[in-house]
Design an enzyme around this catalytic site. Structure first.
Site, PDB file in Angstrom:
ATOM      1  N   GLU A  43     -10.955   9.574  19.347  1.00 40.34           N
ATOM      2  CA  GLU A  43     -11.661   8.536  18.581  1.00 40.34           C
ATOM      3  C   GLU A  43     -12.051   7.386  19.507  1.00 40.34           C
ATOM      4  O   GLU A  43     -11.217   6.508  19.786  1.00 40.34           O
ATOM      5  CB  GLU A  43     -10.749   7.981  17.476  1.00 40.34           C
ATOM      6  CG  GLU A  43     -10.342   8.975  16.426  1.00 40.34           C
ATOM      7  CD  GLU A  43     -10.047   8.291  15.105  1.00 40.34           C
ATOM      8  OE1 GLU A  43     -10.759   8.559  14.136  1.00 40.34           O
ATOM      9  OE2 GLU A  43      -9.125   7.468  15.047  1.00 40.34           O
TER      10      GLU A  43
ATOM     11  N   HIS B 254      -3.016   5.826  15.879  1.00 40.41           N
ATOM     12  CA  HIS B 254      -4.386   5.420  15.548  1.00 40.41           C
ATOM     13  C   HIS B 254      -4.690   4.091  16.258  1.00 40.41           C
ATOM     14  O   HIS B 254      -3.812   3.247  16.403  1.00 40.41           O
ATOM     15  CB  HIS B 254      -4.530   5.278  14.028  1.00 40.41           C
ATOM     16  CG  HIS B 254      -5.953   5.104  13.609  1.00 40.41           C
ATOM     17  ND1 HIS B 254      -6.601   3.896  13.719  1.00 40.41           N
ATOM     18  CD2 HIS B 254      -6.862   5.978  13.115  1.00 40.41           C
ATOM     19  CE1 HIS B 254      -7.853   4.045  13.301  1.00 40.41           C
ATOM     20  NE2 HIS B 254      -8.035   5.295  12.930  1.00 40.41           N
TER      21      HIS B 254
HETATM   22  P1  PGA Z   1     -14.452   5.720  10.428  1.00 42.19           P
HETATM   23  O1  PGA Z   1     -12.888   5.740  10.788  1.00 42.19           O
HETATM   24  O2  PGA Z   1     -14.815   7.103  10.006  1.00 42.19           O
HETATM   25  O3  PGA Z   1     -14.560   4.714   9.316  1.00 42.19           O
HETATM   26  O4  PGA Z   1     -15.169   5.307  11.657  1.00 42.19           O
HETATM   27  C1  PGA Z   1     -12.323   6.840  11.446  1.00 42.19           C
HETATM   28  C2  PGA Z   1     -10.876   6.544  11.766  1.00 42.19           C
HETATM   29  O5  PGA Z   1     -10.560   5.426  12.141  1.00 42.19           O
HETATM   30  O6  PGA Z   1     -10.017   7.435  11.653  1.00 42.19           O
END
Ligand code: PGA
Length: 230
Positions: free
Chosen positions: A157, A89
């Protein structure tokens, strides 16, 4: 709509009350999608008797055991009924200085323990603005080529979308997912970053997106349940 994945990443949030809220709210409900809940490790035990959603860890160590104070291993997650684990992540890459090589080693440990790694990756705002998303992702993806692809998921992401309330255009999300599929065919690719009740449906409708990874919007069980039921 085809059944897709919804992954709830609590991050370092929640408490026993949120555990209880999830257990009650998601009990005996038929969601249109498959839910995976990733609470902080200390709460995993509290979920052991439920079958309404799948469980995942938020990280694992690259070794199965040893003198690594504060860490959690893949076999431990497996023993606590996890079948998935988030790895790489952006918050771990940033705050814990995790390299792609380390993420690869963790993914190997996870797969050996019978867990499916969900490996997160994304570009920063500068690279996005300069059209370098595919170039950045190609570097991440190259490090994963020798993993077992039958047991692997990717979460795209964009760093600038995480927790910001902003997401890329839907066409961009779809195209980036399509690109990831050309590099690692046959793998489920999720989108993460500011997914909420207003955008979840249109993101899940994108043909190359197999699911979403939700952070902030999963911290209220009832509203998250409503979001998962759309
Ligand atoms: P968020 O986080 O939905 O608060 O943007 C997503 C993540 O970091 O997995």
């Amino acid at each position: 709509m085809q059944k897709k994945w919804i992954v709830a990443n609590w991050k370092m949030n929640g408490n026993l009350k949120l555990v209880q809220d999830y257990l009650e709210t998601f009990k005996d409900t038929q969601l249109p999608h498959q839910l995976i809940v990733c609470p902080p490790s200390p709460y995993l035990c509290s979920f052991k008797n439920q079958n309404d959603f799948l469980l995942g860890g938020q990280d694992c160590h690259e070794y199965n055991s040893g003198a690594f104070t504060g860490n959690v291993s893949a076999p431990m997650l497996k023993e606590l009924h996890c079948t998935y684990v988030l790895l790489g992540h952006s918050e771990r890459r940033m705050y814990e200085k995790e390299s792609s090589e380390l993420v690869y080693q963790k993914a190997q440990a996870a797969q050996s323990a019978g867990l499916t790694p969900i490996i997160c990756m994304g570009e920063n705002e500068h690279d996005y603005a300069h059209g370098k998303t595919e170039e950045i992702l190609a570097k991440f993806l190259e490090t994963l080529q020798s993993l077992d692809r039958s047991n692997l998921m990717i979460a795209y992401e964009p760093l600038w979308a995480v927790g910001s309330g902003r997401i890329p255009d839907l066409e961009v999300i779809n195209a980036v997912h399509q690109y990831i599929h050309t590099i690692l065919p046959g793998i489920d690719v999720l989108y993460g970053g500011s997914v909420n009740k207003d955008n979840i449906q249109s993101i899940l409708n994108l043909p190359y997106v197999q699911g979403v990874l939700v952070g902030g919007a999963c911290l209220d069980a009832i509203s998250f349940h409503n979001m998962c039921s759309l």
